[in-house]
Write an enzyme that holds these catalytic residues in place. Structure first.
Site, PDB file in Angstrom:
ATOM      1  N   HIS A  22       0.807  -1.188   0.001  1.00  0.00           N
ATOM      2  CA  HIS A  22       0.036  -0.086  -0.202  1.00  0.00           C
ATOM      3  C   HIS A  22       0.859   1.271  -0.091  1.00  0.00           C
ATOM      4  O   HIS A  22       0.829   2.275  -0.700  1.00  0.00           O
ATOM      5  CB  HIS A  22      -0.796  -0.016   0.989  1.00  0.00           C
ATOM      6  CG  HIS A  22      -2.071   1.175   1.265  1.00  0.00           C
ATOM      7  ND1 HIS A  22      -3.165   1.048   0.817  1.00  0.00           N
ATOM      8  CD2 HIS A  22      -1.886   2.443   1.797  1.00  0.00           C
ATOM      9  CE1 HIS A  22      -3.764   2.234   0.987  1.00  0.00           C
ATOM     10  NE2 HIS A  22      -3.021   3.205   1.644  1.00  0.00           N
ATOM     11  N   GLU A  23       1.883   1.332   0.809  1.00  0.00           N
ATOM     12  CA  GLU A  23       2.777   2.380   0.902  1.00  0.00           C
ATOM     13  C   GLU A  23       3.644   2.672  -0.138  1.00  0.00           C
ATOM     14  O   GLU A  23       3.828   3.782  -0.588  1.00  0.00           O
ATOM     15  CB  GLU A  23       3.476   2.659   2.505  1.00  0.00           C
ATOM     16  CG  GLU A  23       2.635   2.369   3.599  1.00  0.00           C
ATOM     17  CD  GLU A  23       1.633   3.405   3.828  1.00  0.00           C
ATOM     18  OE1 GLU A  23       1.636   4.594   2.913  1.00  0.00           O
ATOM     19  OE2 GLU A  23       0.531   3.360   4.354  1.00  0.00           O
ATOM     20  N   HIS A  26       1.912   4.608  -2.841  1.00  0.00           N
ATOM     21  CA  HIS A  26       1.955   6.138  -2.589  1.00  0.00           C
ATOM     22  C   HIS A  26       3.555   6.547  -2.955  1.00  0.00           C
ATOM     23  O   HIS A  26       3.462   7.644  -3.436  1.00  0.00           O
ATOM     24  CB  HIS A  26       1.634   6.361  -1.185  1.00  0.00           C
ATOM     25  CG  HIS A  26       0.355   6.343  -0.656  1.00  0.00           C
ATOM     26  ND1 HIS A  26      -0.707   6.554  -1.525  1.00  0.00           N
ATOM     27  CD2 HIS A  26      -0.266   5.563   0.295  1.00  0.00           C
ATOM     28  CE1 HIS A  26      -1.866   6.316  -0.885  1.00  0.00           C
ATOM     29  NE2 HIS A  26      -1.606   5.432   0.118  1.00  0.00           N
TER      30      HIS A  26
END
Length: 448
Positions: A22-23, A26
């Site tokens: 997920h990170e 980003h």
């Protein structure tokens, strides 16, 4: 030690992978947009490990319940003029939107990759064969489903495994549909059974698998002994590999699940096992052994393993077909998640369905114990859930930020700090309320 190995470790691995992906979503898009990354953290709270690489600090923190990517220009940090072009808050709405949406999309992409790997690599799956257990007075029994039926399709959707059957039925249960099962009976005939799920409730969470409550359970095969433990009760009683158990204490029974249930229920007792060997039937007295099950219950065992290969089928697809199926399943799961959330809001599905970290850890542990394929499937499902939930338009979640940017694009200017602050407080209140529900449900399931 067993608790740590069987539950905590799989849970931490699963959570770590999901947060990292997920990170990274980003992070990679922010780098692509030339935004300066100050910190990449897995976990919250006190840093356990800190590594500085270039301009970014990489952190592993103590509380593994999330993570974050700290970018220049977020919060109240002052931005020097020569670096203003690399600040997050100086980027266009489109770029900020892309950076934020990349996290949830990375989780959805991970699910597609995991499903694709499972489909291409192939796995031994339970065949969609129906067992007779507990079928009386059930939806399946009323529909005409009987012992030994093999489900071929549901509403023209091909069913290759018990996993397929379970998924499709759960999807239709959320939609409250009437479904048509094409089955092959034990006589070899094809027949259509109509299963009415219009009034089926999904609210009895944690009590029993919903598909079991419909009256459907995985089928069984004759109890042919594949191996006998040396020094075990069966071996001492005279039973051999290749024997097929046909009766216990004179009562006819020959399916694996029947034998297992009967033996488990009679620890310490001597039972008369009738087996078929070389075309003849022989009877042996076997003193059933005792052992402690995981829940502390004393159960019986006789020290044999059965040949259950007929229960399984190898399911695999070519690379292209696997990709199509992986994308389709990820999409279906996302839609099902949103439908379930919508029905919870409308009160059509109980909030008891919300699960927290304890339930997730339990499922992670159990799936890991069932093998790599089961754990990967669990990981893909949770990754989809994480991606979808983060896209919800709730302030403090990624979806809340996307809502702000959408409003900014329509309005032509950023929302006021006051509006954003009020939204953040509302979002935090909703988040804490959901966490409270989740923990309450977890504890309630444990105690019940």
């Amino acid at each position: 030690m067993n608790l740590l190995l069987h539950y905590v470790v799989p849970y931490v691995i699963a959570l770590g992978v999901l947060i990292l992906v997920h990170e990274l979503g980003h992070y990679l898009v922010a780098r692509w947009c030339c935004v300066k990354i100050l910190r990449f953290s897995i976990g919250f709270g006190r840093p356990l490990l800190r590594v500085k690489s270039g301009e970014t600090e990489w952190v592993l923190a103590a509380v593994p319940l999330g993570g974050y990517v700290k970018m220049l220009g977020e919060g109240d940090d002052e931005v020097e003029e020569h670096e203003s072009h690399r600040a997050f808050n100086r980027q266009s709405v489109g770029r900020r939107f892309a950076i934020v949406v990349a996290g949830p999309l990375a989780n959805l992409l991970l699910a597609i990759v995991l499903y694709w790997g499972l489909y291409v690599g192939g796995s031994d799956e339970l065949r969609p064969l129906i067992a007779p257990a507990k079928m009386g007075a059930s939806l399946a029994h009323d529909a005409g489903v009987r012992e030994g039926d093999l489900v071929l399709s549901i509403d023209s959707e091909e069913i290759k495994s018990w996993q397929d059957l379970r998924w499709v039925l759960l999807r239709h249960a959320v939609d409250s549909d009437e479904v048509h099962l094409l089955v092959r009976t034990r006589m070899g005939d094809n027949a259509v059974r109509v299963l009415d799920l219009r009034n089926f409730s999904l609210d009895e969470v944690g009590m029993e698998d919903p598909v079991f409550r419909m009256g459907l359970r995985p089928g069984s095969v004759p109890a042919r002994i594949d191996h006998v433990e040396e020094g075990g009760a069966a071996g001492k009683g005279g039973m051999l590999k290749g024997d097929e158990i046909v009766a216990i204490d004179g009562r006819p029974m020959n399916l694996i699940y029947e034998i297992v249930e009967t033996v488990r229920a009679t620890p310490g007792q001597t039972r008369m096992f009738t087996v078929r060997r070389g075309g003849e039937e022989r009877t042996f007295a076997v003193a059933v052994g005792e052992k402690q099950a995981k829940g502390g219950e004393t159960v019986g065992f006789i020290g044999v393993g059965f040949d259950d290969s007929a229960l399984y089928a190898r399911v695999s697809y070519g690379p292209l077909d696997a990709m199509v199926r992986a994308m389709h399943l990820t999409w279906e799961t996302s839609v099902l998640t949103l439908k379930s959330i919508g029905k919870m809001i409308l009160g059509k599905i109980s909030l008891k369905n919300i699960s927290g970290p304890i339930t997730i850890a339990d499922i992670a542990g159990k799936s890991a114990q069932h093998g790599a394929a089961a754990f990967i499937r669990f990981l893909a499902f949770i990754s989809i859930s994480l991606g979808v939930l983060n896209l919800l338009p709730v302030p403090v979640l990624d979806g809340g930020h996307l809502l702000y940017y959408s409003a900014e694009f329509i309005k032509g200017s950023a929302l006021s700090d006051r509006v954003v602050a009020v939204g953040q407080r509302i979002g935090l209140a909703i988040l804490f309320m959901l966490m409270a529900f989740a923990l309450y449900n977890d504890i309630n399931r444990l105690t019940s």
